[in-house]
Motif scaffolding. Structure first.
Motif, PDB file in Angstrom:
ATOM      1  N   ASP B 187       0.749  -1.282  -0.188  1.00 56.94           N
ATOM      2  CA  ASP B 187       0.029   0.002  -0.033  1.00 56.94           C
ATOM      3  C   ASP B 187       0.937   1.173  -0.079  1.00 56.94           C
ATOM      4  OD1 ASP B 187      -2.366  -1.384  -0.158  1.00 56.94           O
ATOM      5  OD2 ASP B 187      -2.524  -1.550   2.226  1.00 56.94           O
ATOM      6  N   VAL B 188       0.230   2.389  -0.346  1.00 54.82           N
ATOM      7  CA  VAL B 188       1.331   3.493  -0.413  1.00 54.82           C
ATOM      8  C   VAL B 188       1.758   4.047   0.831  1.00 54.82           C
ATOM      9  CG1 VAL B 188       1.048   6.064  -1.228  1.00 54.82           C
ATOM     10  CG2 VAL B 188      -0.342   4.356  -2.491  1.00 54.82           C
ATOM     11  N   GLY B 189       0.985   3.883   1.859  1.00 55.97           N
ATOM     12  CA  GLY B 189       1.420   4.391   3.079  1.00 55.97           C
ATOM     13  C   GLY B 189       2.722   3.715   3.548  1.00 55.97           C
ATOM     14  N   PRO B 190       2.755   2.454   3.743  1.00 55.21           N
ATOM     15  CA  PRO B 190       4.079   1.723   4.133  1.00 55.21           C
ATOM     16  C   PRO B 190       5.198   1.933   3.076  1.00 55.21           C
ATOM     17  CG  PRO B 190       1.963   0.190   4.349  1.00 55.21           C
ATOM     18  CD  PRO B 190       1.642   1.544   3.860  1.00 55.21           C
ATOM     19  N   LEU B 191       4.705   1.838   1.864  1.00 49.03           N
ATOM     20  CA  LEU B 191       5.868   2.143   0.696  1.00 49.03           C
ATOM     21  C   LEU B 191       6.618   3.475   1.169  1.00 49.03           C
ATOM     22  CD1 LEU B 191       4.261   0.785  -2.666  1.00 49.03           C
ATOM     23  CD2 LEU B 191       5.985  -0.317  -1.088  1.00 49.03           C
ATOM     24  N   THR B 192       5.688   4.284   1.218  1.00 49.25           N
ATOM     25  CA  THR B 192       6.229   5.967   1.602  1.00 49.25           C
ATOM     26  C   THR B 192       7.005   5.937   2.794  1.00 49.25           C
ATOM     27  OG1 THR B 192       4.177   6.764   0.410  1.00 49.25           O
ATOM     28  CG2 THR B 192       5.508   8.194   1.532  1.00 49.25           C
ATOM     29  N   ALA B 193       6.601   5.301   3.789  1.00 56.67           N
ATOM     30  CA  ALA B 193       7.000   5.139   5.055  1.00 56.67           C
ATOM     31  C   ALA B 193       8.329   4.429   4.916  1.00 56.67           C
ATOM     32  CB  ALA B 193       6.283   4.418   6.177  1.00 56.67           C
ATOM     33  N   PHE B 194       8.685   3.590   4.203  1.00 59.56           N
ATOM     34  CA  PHE B 194       9.958   2.741   3.919  1.00 59.56           C
ATOM     35  C   PHE B 194      10.851   3.789   3.477  1.00 59.56           C
ATOM     36  CE2 PHE B 194      12.926   0.652   1.159  1.00 59.56           C
ATOM     37  CZ  PHE B 194      13.418  -0.339   1.915  1.00 59.56           C
ATOM     38  N   ALA B 195      10.346   4.443   2.266  1.00 57.50           N
ATOM     39  CA  ALA B 195      11.203   5.706   1.581  1.00 57.50           C
ATOM     40  C   ALA B 195      11.668   6.535   2.489  1.00 57.50           C
ATOM     41  CB  ALA B 195      10.483   6.062   0.260  1.00 57.50           C
ATOM     42  N   ARG B 196      10.717   7.022   3.289  1.00 59.70           N
ATOM     43  CA  ARG B 196      10.965   8.177   4.195  1.00 59.70           C
ATOM     44  C   ARG B 196      12.145   7.843   5.287  1.00 59.70           C
ATOM     45  NH1 ARG B 196       8.334  12.629   7.513  1.00 59.70           N
ATOM     46  NH2 ARG B 196       9.358  12.222   9.696  1.00 59.70           N
ATOM     47  N   GLN B 197      12.059   6.387   5.848  1.00 58.56           N
ATOM     48  CA  GLN B 197      12.862   6.042   6.752  1.00 58.56           C
ATOM     49  C   GLN B 197      14.268   5.935   6.257  1.00 58.56           C
ATOM     50  OE1 GLN B 197      12.887   5.617   9.861  1.00 58.56           O
ATOM     51  NE2 GLN B 197      15.002   4.879   9.863  1.00 58.56           N
ATOM     52  N   ARG B 198      14.335   5.237   5.077  1.00 53.92           N
ATOM     53  CA  ARG B 198      15.758   5.046   4.383  1.00 53.92           C
ATOM     54  C   ARG B 198      16.386   6.256   3.974  1.00 53.92           C
ATOM     55  NH1 ARG B 198      17.698   1.773   6.120  1.00 53.92           N
ATOM     56  NH2 ARG B 198      19.498   1.462   4.542  1.00 53.92           N
ATOM     57  N   LEU B 199      15.610   7.190   3.408  1.00 55.06           N
ATOM     58  CA  LEU B 199      16.294   8.466   2.895  1.00 55.06           C
ATOM     59  C   LEU B 199      16.461   9.299   3.986  1.00 55.06           C
ATOM     60  CD1 LEU B 199      13.703   8.840  -0.107  1.00 55.06           C
ATOM     61  CD2 LEU B 199      16.170   8.358  -0.170  1.00 55.06           C
ATOM     62  N   ARG B 200      15.847   9.181   5.110  1.00 56.40           N
ATOM     63  CA  ARG B 200      16.009  10.313   6.291  1.00 56.40           C
ATOM     64  C   ARG B 200      17.538   9.908   6.767  1.00 56.40           C
ATOM     65  NH1 ARG B 200      13.402  13.403  10.247  1.00 56.40           N
ATOM     66  NH2 ARG B 200      11.996  13.777   8.577  1.00 56.40           N
ATOM     67  N   GLU B 201      17.822   8.540   6.644  1.00 58.21           N
ATOM     68  CA  GLU B 201      19.430   8.368   6.930  1.00 58.21           C
ATOM     69  C   GLU B 201      20.342   9.032   6.067  1.00 58.21           C
ATOM     70  OE1 GLU B 201      19.387   3.796   7.432  1.00 58.21           O
ATOM     71  OE2 GLU B 201      17.743   4.152   8.733  1.00 58.21           O
ATOM     72  N   ASP B 202      19.941   8.774   4.743  1.00 54.53           N
ATOM     73  CA  ASP B 202      20.886   9.453   3.823  1.00 54.53           C
ATOM     74  C   ASP B 202      20.768  10.847   3.972  1.00 54.53           C
ATOM     75  OD1 ASP B 202      21.478   7.120   2.457  1.00 54.53           O
ATOM     76  OD2 ASP B 202      19.737   7.144   1.627  1.00 54.53           O
ATOM     77  N   PHE B 203      19.878  11.537   4.355  1.00 54.52           N
ATOM     78  CA  PHE B 203      19.772  13.216   4.693  1.00 54.52           C
ATOM     79  C   PHE B 203      20.864  13.188   5.594  1.00 54.52           C
ATOM     80  CE2 PHE B 203      15.310  13.036   3.027  1.00 54.52           C
ATOM     81  CZ  PHE B 203      15.607  13.814   1.906  1.00 54.52           C
ATOM     82  N   LEU B 204      20.772  12.662   6.663  1.00 56.28           N
ATOM     83  CA  LEU B 204      21.570  13.148   7.855  1.00 56.28           C
ATOM     84  C   LEU B 204      23.048  12.750   7.608  1.00 56.28           C
ATOM     85  CD1 LEU B 204      18.937  11.962  10.656  1.00 56.28           C
ATOM     86  CD2 LEU B 204      19.569  14.633  10.074  1.00 56.28           C
ATOM     87  N   ALA B 205      23.299  11.864   6.811  1.00 53.41           N
ATOM     88  CA  ALA B 205      24.647  11.294   6.732  1.00 53.41           C
ATOM     89  C   ALA B 205      25.559  12.004   5.510  1.00 53.41           C
ATOM     90  CB  ALA B 205      24.744   9.710   6.506  1.00 53.41           C
TER      91      ALA B 205
END
Ligand code: SF4
Lengths: 208, 483
Positions: B187-205
């Motif tokens: 579903d769109v929600g879990p897919l978006t949440a996964f991307a948010r989480q992965r990308l959040r780490e990239d933003f901070l690093a």
């Protein structure tokens, strides 16, 4: 104070802000403000019973008179309140901005002030300044803005004119129009991607 | 100088057939384009001020394109005074070299990017990866296609050609590779949440953030970024270095010009009065400020743009990449972005690609991917004369001898044959005699010579036993057909 229902600008702002999915509270200046901020903050998060969610309080020097301990009581929140200006201070001690970045990244709620707001588009503008960071508007999943009615202008052009009237533009200014959203997966609108999925504003009514 | 653009090496016929044979792509492109086109129409209909702004914005863009060089100088001076470093870059190699040496100086490995069509045009990710840098796209759609190693199929919805199941599969693969839990469902929600989480780490690093620019204001030295997700704000405010890579066509003269045009990308693109995030950057972190990058670099890129200034196609440079022309184009709606084989698709892509890269680059774009229906020019907020450009580009292809001799001669002969009524009628009666060899189930399905290709995907009714002209001639006392 304007008549019942508020000034046309405030009403127009409210209608568009809510239309974009933003939450809205208003209150007269005075002792009612902290209670309204407290209610708004609670409404913007999903509270897990028994936990004190982390929040970053950083509304800036214009709201120095607003007591964070009353708005986000320590028995309900784990608050990092940035108060001093230069250097930034938390709990009376100078703080490194990178520490605050980490705080913002793990907070569930960020509280900021605003530079101006736009009735025509339902937007709120924030500007970076010494002592004022924008991370609390970006990293936590919920963002609460405190705003004075006199800061609401009619159009984006009016707001931009305000920025210019104050001299060279700040290093960073952002105009927020509703929550972070995407339609990148099968064109379905989804709220809350990178930025906050819940945004709320508390407007303090009155001409100044 | 002509620009250098990447292209899909497959020939047009293969790209077209691939698109037409993909039901997912066609269904998604159809729904995305209709949704965005309707949203734009509704937004303007309910917002009269939008029209007034549109005209003022168009004039501001045209004014800027009439004086690009002095504005770029002013922009450089202002941005430098604000503490940024400004570099004029010719094309892909210069841009990539600059970023690579910047990364080396900073000891940087990890780069986050927000969506930029220009960096697609410069094929920047591939060049940076070749230099050993890890580049992460952070717009959700761009992240998806980066994982799939594909190119955007729509300017505003880069992954419009993929469905949830496909996105779930590639996210799961990524999660397995990186040893983290995958999305909990498709579903769109879990897919978006996964991307948010992965990308959040990239933003901070990340040590370097790269963005494009929607507008550049010469008067104040300001870079304007517009997104709905908020990823450009992350890219611009979290890493210690921010690199802006922008075409020279993004420059505006004044702050007031910005006020005139600032709502147009959202209004014409997605039918909103303003996108969720409009971010104005006028320099690196100011003294005493807690946030913002230590270094701000602004690369102003030509890649074939300067050669258009002052010429008949200069209005192409006023494009704000809103995608409105894509969404109304009957060709784009059928084949989507990949079939164009170029970074820029839709009507503007078909016109601009050969203008930037040279008329021999993907020559089929102006030739075969336009029906001259005029829908694009009606939708374009900048009033770019797209259909006129299609016609003059076609004429230039012929006049400059870029057409195969066989094609040229056949069209010339055909033109001569049909230019007199008598010859046209004679042609019809020959064709009627010959057509019985070309029919199936009462329809014309084949043709010799030049017309053969047309029938590959279509048929048509046969020529009638008696045409209107013949019927008229039979009944008219003079025995003559009308002319
Ligand atoms: S050509 Fe016009 S409609 Fe098409 S993307 Fe550019 S500005 Fe938008």
């Amino acid at each position: 104070m304007s008549g019942p229902g508020g000034s046309p600008l405030r009403q127009a702002f409210r209608a568009r802000w809510e239309g974009l999915g933003g939450q809205y509270w208003e209150t007269a200046p005075g002792p009612g403000l902290t209670g309204t901020v407290a209610a708004a903050a609670d409404a913007l998060i999903d509270r897990v019973p028994g936990q004190k969610p982390p929040a970053l309080w950083w509304p800036g020097p214009a709201w120095a008179s607003l007591a964070w301990e009353a708005a986000l009581p320590p028995d309900r929140w784990t608050v990092t309140a940035v108060t001093g200006r230069e250097p930034l201070t938390v709990g009376g001690r100078p703080t490194d901005p990178t520490v605050l970045r980490g705080v913002a990244a793990s907070a569930v709620l960020g509280v900021t002030g605003a530079a101006w707001a736009v009735a025509d588009t339902g937007s709120v503008a924030l500007t970076s300044a010494p002592g004022q960071g924008l991370w609390p508007s970006l990293l936590p999943p919920s963002h609460l803005i405190v705003l004075r009615e006199a800061q609401v202008v009619a159009t984006v052009a009016d707001g931009l004119r305000r920025v210019r009237a104050e001299g060279p533009p700040p290093a960073m200014a952002k105009i927020i129009s509703g929550p972070s959203s995407t339609a990148d997966i099968e064109g379905q609108l989804w709220i809350g991607v990178h930025g906050p999925g819940r945004v709320g504003v508390v407007v303090v009514t009155g001409a100044d | 100088m002509a620009g250098r653009l990447p292209r899909d090496p497959a020939p047009w016929a293969a790209r077209r057939d691939r698109a037409l044979a993909s039901p997912v792509l066609r269904a998604n492109i159809r729904s995305v384009t209709h949704r965005l086109a309707d949203a734009r129409r509704r937004a303007y209909a309910s917002y009269p001020a939008g029209q007034v702004l549109r005209v003022a914005g168009r004039d501001a863009k045209r004014r800027a394109m009439a004086q690009v060089e002095p504005l770029l100088d002013q922009l450089r001076d202002r941005l430098s005074a604000n503490g940024a470093r400004v570099i004029f870059a010719e094309g892909p190699k210069e841009v990539a070299d600059y970023v690579v040496s910047l990364a080396a100086r900073r000891g940087a490995q990890r780069i986050v990017k927000s969506k930029s069509m220009l960096t697609e045009e410069l094929d920047l990710n591939r060049r940076l990866a070749a230099a050993g840098l890890a580049v992460r796209e952070t717009d959700l759609g761009e992240y998806i296609i980066q994982l799939l190693d594909e190119r955007p199929s729509h300017i505003l919805a880069p992954a419009a050609h993929r469905n949830r199941q496909e996105i779930h599969a590639v996210f799961q693969e990524t999660a397995d590779r990186e040893g983290v839990p995958g999305p909990t469902s498709d579903d769109v929600g879990p897919l978006t949440a996964f991307a948010r989480q992965r990308l959040r780490e990239d933003f901070l690093a990340a040590e370097i953030g790269i963005t494009g620019a929607n507008f550049l204001v010469a008067e104040t030295g300001t870079v304007v970024l517009i997104t709905n997700e908020g990823n450009a704000d992350m890219v611009a405010s979290l890493p210690p270095v921010h690199v802006v890579i922008a075409g020279i066509d993004k420059v505006l003269d004044t702050w007031d010009a910005l006020a005139a045009v600032i709502q147009q990308p959202a209004l014409s693109g997605v039918g909103q009065r303003l996108s969720a995030y409009t971010t104005l950057i006028s320099g690196p972190r100011a003294a005493g400020s807690p946030e913002g990058p230590e270094e701000l670099h602004v690369l102003l890129v030509d890649n074939g743009r300067r050669q258009l200034l002052g010429g008949p196609y200069a209005d192409v440079l006023t494009c704000i990449r809103c995608g409105a022309c894509y969404n109304v184009c009957p060709v784009y709606r059928q084949v989507g972005g990949h079939a164009y084989g170029s970074t820029y698709a839709g009507p503007i892509g078909a016109v601009e690609t050969p203008l930037l890269a040279g008329l021999d680059f993907l020559p089929e774009l102006p030739k075969s991917l336009c029906t001259l229906c005029n829908a694009c020019v009606e939708a374009c907020p900048m009033d770019i004369a797209l259909p006129d450009h299609f016609i003059t580009l076609r004429r230039r292809q012929v006049d400059e001898g870029r057409e195969a001799a066989g094609t040229r001669l056949t069209y010339r002969a055909w033109g001569r044959l049909w230019s007199s009524p008598r010859q046209y009628q004679r042609f019809v009666s020959w064709a009627r005699r010959g057509q019985r060899f070309m029919m199936r189930q009462g329809r014309l399905v084949r043709s010799p010579g030049l017309w053969a290709g047309w029938f590959e995907t279509r048929d048509m009714p046969p020529i009638a036993p008696e045409t209107f002209h013949e019927w008229w001639a039979r009944r008219s006392p003079s025995g003559k057909a009308p002319v």
